[in-house]
Motif scaffolding. Structure first.
Motif, mmCIF file in Angstrom:
data_model
loop_
_atom_site.group_PDB
_atom_site.id
_atom_site.type_symbol
_atom_site.label_atom_id
_atom_site.label_comp_id
_atom_site.label_asym_id
_atom_site.label_seq_id
_atom_site.Cartn_x
_atom_site.Cartn_y
_atom_site.Cartn_z
ATOM 1 N N ALA A 1 -8.201 -20.622 26.824
ATOM 2 C CA ALA A 1 -7.955 -21.611 25.767
ATOM 3 C C ALA A 1 -7.916 -20.945 24.396
ATOM 4 C CB ALA A 1 -9.043 -22.679 25.810
ATOM 5 N N PHE A 2 -8.774 -19.967 24.184
ATOM 6 C CA PHE A 2 -8.812 -19.277 22.893
ATOM 7 C C PHE A 2 -7.530 -18.486 22.657
ATOM 8 C CE2 PHE A 2 -10.462 -15.534 20.361
ATOM 9 C CZ PHE A 2 -10.480 -16.222 19.164
ATOM 10 N N VAL A 3 -7.057 -17.767 23.672
ATOM 11 C CA VAL A 3 -5.815 -16.998 23.529
ATOM 12 C C VAL A 3 -4.638 -17.934 23.286
ATOM 13 C CG1 VAL A 3 -4.200 -15.480 24.734
ATOM 14 C CG2 VAL A 3 -6.654 -15.042 24.883
ATOM 15 N N ASP B 1 -16.906 -26.371 18.293
ATOM 16 C CA ASP B 1 -17.576 -26.242 16.997
ATOM 17 C C ASP B 1 -17.344 -24.860 16.392
ATOM 18 O OD1 ASP B 1 -18.528 -28.800 17.035
ATOM 19 O OD2 ASP B 1 -20.532 -28.288 17.731
ATOM 20 N N VAL B 2 -17.530 -23.829 17.215
ATOM 21 C CA VAL B 2 -17.381 -22.459 16.716
ATOM 22 C C VAL B 2 -15.921 -22.150 16.414
ATOM 23 C CG1 VAL B 2 -17.736 -20.014 17.272
ATOM 24 C CG2 VAL B 2 -19.459 -21.696 17.927
ATOM 25 N N LEU B 3 -15.000 -22.744 17.163
ATOM 26 C CA LEU B 3 -13.577 -22.506 16.914
ATOM 27 C C LEU B 3 -13.182 -22.968 15.516
ATOM 28 C CD1 LEU B 3 -10.931 -21.480 18.157
ATOM 29 C CD2 LEU B 3 -10.500 -23.828 18.931
ATOM 30 N N PHE C 1 -18.271 -16.451 28.817
ATOM 31 C CA PHE C 1 -19.030 -17.328 29.701
ATOM 32 C C PHE C 1 -18.171 -17.931 30.812
ATOM 33 C CE2 PHE C 1 -22.132 -18.341 25.999
ATOM 34 C CZ PHE C 1 -22.745 -17.114 26.196
ATOM 35 N N LYS C 2 -16.881 -18.165 30.530
ATOM 36 C CA LYS C 2 -16.003 -18.809 31.517
ATOM 37 C C LYS C 2 -14.556 -18.458 31.210
ATOM 38 C CE LYS C 2 -15.428 -23.316 33.796
ATOM 39 N NZ LYS C 2 -16.063 -22.884 35.072
ATOM 40 N N LEU D 1 -21.051 -25.812 26.861
ATOM 41 C CA LEU D 1 -20.165 -24.723 26.458
ATOM 42 C C LEU D 1 -18.927 -25.256 25.775
ATOM 43 C CD1 LEU D 1 -19.129 -21.817 26.429
ATOM 44 C CD2 LEU D 1 -18.408 -22.133 28.811
ATOM 45 N N LYS D 2 -18.325 -26.294 26.326
ATOM 46 C CA LYS D 2 -17.103 -26.851 25.753
ATOM 47 C C LYS D 2 -17.358 -27.397 24.347
ATOM 48 C CE LYS D 2 -15.501 -30.446 27.837
ATOM 49 N NZ LYS D 2 -14.833 -31.354 28.816
#
Length: 603
Positions: free
Chosen positions: A359-361, A324-326, A352-353, A318-319
């Motif tokens: 982290a995204f925010v 990659d997607v970020l 998912f977690k 996931l990490k």
């Protein structure tokens, strides 16, 4: 009757028989393949320039004839013995061999063909690009028409067999030729289906691209970037307004009737029939939206399988995928204003977690608070924050409070910097980021107010944000922000005595009235949007049902009053401004709608 006439009539009667004429024509046009006994001499003569006729005839025969299995084996065996001669001058001959339909042949033929290609590129790297281009060109269905959906077509097994053989060769090429990776990526980009092509072409192509990642995981970033780039194009060409027009009342009635049939069949014949019927119903009527829906489901399925092993989350996978997607989100999705569905790929990963969503925010907030970032990117980033906090059921309340506190501190700091100036710039565009952050804060508070006032501690937290100072500052955010958000925010703050906005709203409304012969009237405009407005694609949308929050309406103690002010058929109304008079006695918090997104114009 004469002999001549009888012969003519007999021939005519034969030709009139069903299919006889077509059969004769086909036989006349069919080229019979015959392997030349002197293949090596033909190749040498052509290369030396002494003879071209035999070589050209050989190329045309291979390209146009129907070669039987035994003949193909002999041809490949003979050609394999001449591999050392097949340099750049024999490109036409190699191209003719690559056009042969070999993927549907017997195991013996496919094995010999793969071995021939392996030895050919080992001896002559020059042909690698031609071979890769021809292989990628096979990433399409044998029955490529506009009426067949590949997932349920009869040709699916044949297509999968072709893809298996193609991937075997590509895997081999990437092992023995260092430059094969770059050539493959170039070919994948060049051969990607045009956005107007049918769903089948897009579906099988994306399926083939994702299969490459099984043996070339180092290409994941490049291939996913390519897919997301092209999905963005589909998304832009399938605007919400057009999709809604296709889903007319008559079609919706048919879907309701079909759903009732499913329910009845489920009681009698079980879940199997229900699932099959659902597959028939879950199809977008807008052709581009349907293509996007099918492709999004493929990508989301890949993301889930990549991060889960037998249903158990793999944190390291996931990490890695998140990072990659970020990068793709930053380069492709974030700068795109008109997308409505592709950004949900990041929404899905964040579900998912909690660590990922946090982290995204935080990453988005760094964009917002960085003055060196372009204002349009800062505005887009804060809109993503607001929409994610409002819509994601997996976002924890503490994270919402922490983000609101950051917004509040930034807003108050900005207000203080403007108050310190003798004359603040009155141009709204100069303060675009400020107004967008204010609107994001108002939006989150209005949308998640039920969770934010559940306890006295949370209510005290909202009071600590000092909302009154924000709405009363001379930059006047209530005048610039979307009236949809302002009205809902005003209703919430009045109910819980956090701030009183209606006096300012009414003053702004009066100051915006047109004045005769006035040349100083200012048009106020804030270009923003809520990227995680309801996901309306049917097939892939089922993945968001349990993680997506629909607006829940007003506070419970006013539900009886608000019943007369709302349309019970609106499941997720963010704002229906035409039904809300400014001085209405009804609370406005329960009329959320995405109809005003992505922008508004207030005069």
């Amino acid at each position: 009757m004469s002999v001549t006439s009888s012969r003519l009539s007999s021939v005519s009667s034969i030709l009139k028989g069903p299919g006889i004429r077509a059969k004769i024509i086909n036989q006349a046009n069919r080229v019979q393949f015959k392997l030349p006994k002197n293949l090596k001499d033909i190749l040498l003569s052509f290369e030396s320039g002494t003879s071209h006729k035999q070589y050209e005839n050989l190329v045309c025969t291979i390209r146009d004839s129907e070669i039987r299995e035994s003949e193909l084996i002999d041809l490949l065996t003979e050609t394999h013995a001449c591999i050392s001669l097949l340099g750049p001058s024999h490109r036409l001959f190699i191209e003719a061999l690559l056009t042969l339909n070999w993927t549907t042949r017997s195991l013996q033929v496919t094995t010999i063909y793969k071995g021939f290609l392996e030895d050919l590129v080992s001896a002559h790297n020059y042909h690698a690009k031609l071979i890769i281009d021809k292989l990628v060109d096979r990433f399409k269905s044998e029955e490529d028409d506009n009426t067949t959906e590949w997932e349920f077509s009869k040709s699916k097994n044949q297509d999968l067999q072709t893809l298996r053989h193609v991937h075997d060769v590509l895997r081999m090429l990437m092992k023995i030729i260092p430059m094969a990776t770059d050539v493959l990526l170039q070919s994948l980009v060049a051969n990607y289906p045009y956005w107007r092509l049918n769903t089948q072409r897009h579906e099988i192509y994306i399926y083939a691209l994702l299969q490459i990642l099984e043996y070339a995981p180092h290409l994941r970033s490049d291939i996913l970037s390519l897919i997301i780039n092209r999905l963005i194009v589909l998304d832009v060409y399938a605007p919400r307004s057009e999709i809604d027009e296709c889903e007319d009342d008559e079609d919706m009635e048919e879907s309701d009737d079909a759903a009732q049939i499913i329910f009845a069949l489920d009681e009698v014949q079980g879940d199997a029939i229900k699932n099959e019927k659902q597959k028939e119903i879950r199809k977008m009527k807008h052709p581009v939206a349907h293509t996007l829906d099918v492709c999004m489901e493929q990508v989301l399925a890949y993301i889930y399988n990549c991060c889960h092993n037998q249903g158990i989350l793999n944190w390291e996978s996931l990490k890695s995928l998140y990072h990659d997607v970020l990068k793709m989100f930053e380069q492709i999705i974030l700068p795109t204003h008109a997308s409505q569905h592709v950004q949900f790929i990041m929404f899905y990963i964040c579900s998912f977690k909690p660590t990922v969503s946090e982290a995204f925010v935080n990453w988005l907030w760094q964009k917002v608070s960085d003055p060196n970032v372009a204002p349009v990117i800062r505005q887009s980033s804060v809109s993503y924050i607001a929409s994610l906090l409002a819509r994601a059921t997996f976002i924890q309340l503490e994270m919402i409070k922490t983000t609101l506190l950051k917004m509040s501190m930034w807003i108050h700091s900005y207000i203080s910097s403007q108050d310190s100036l003798e004359c603040a710039n009155s141009d709204v565009r100069v303060h675009g980021v400020f107004y967008t952050v204010c609107q994001a804060m108002f939006y989150v508070i209005a949308f998640r107010h039920k969770h934010l006032v559940e306890t006295r501690k949370n209510l005290l937290f909202l009071q600590s944000l000092n909302l009154t100072k924000i709405i009363a500052c001379r930059l006047n955010p209530l005048k610039v922000c979307q009236s949809a958000v302002v009205r809902n925010f005003a209703a919430v703050t009045r109910t819980y005595q956090l701030a009183y906005c209606y006096t300012i709203i009414e003053h702004n409304a009066r100051s915006n009235l047109p004045v005769v012969q006035s040349t100083n009237r200012v048009t106020l405009w804030l270009d923003t949007f809520f990227p995680f407005d309801p996901y309306i694609l049917l097939r892939s949308g089922s993945r968001f049902t349990s993680i997506y929050m629909v607006y829940q309406g007003s506070v419970s103690d006013e539900e009886s009053t608000l019943t007369t002010c709302r349309d019970d058929n609106d499941d997720d109304d963010f704002m229906d401004e035409t039904s809300i008079p400014l001085s209405s006695s009804c609370n406005h918090m329960d009329v959320f709608s995405y109809g005003t997104s992505p922008g508004f114009l207030q005069l």
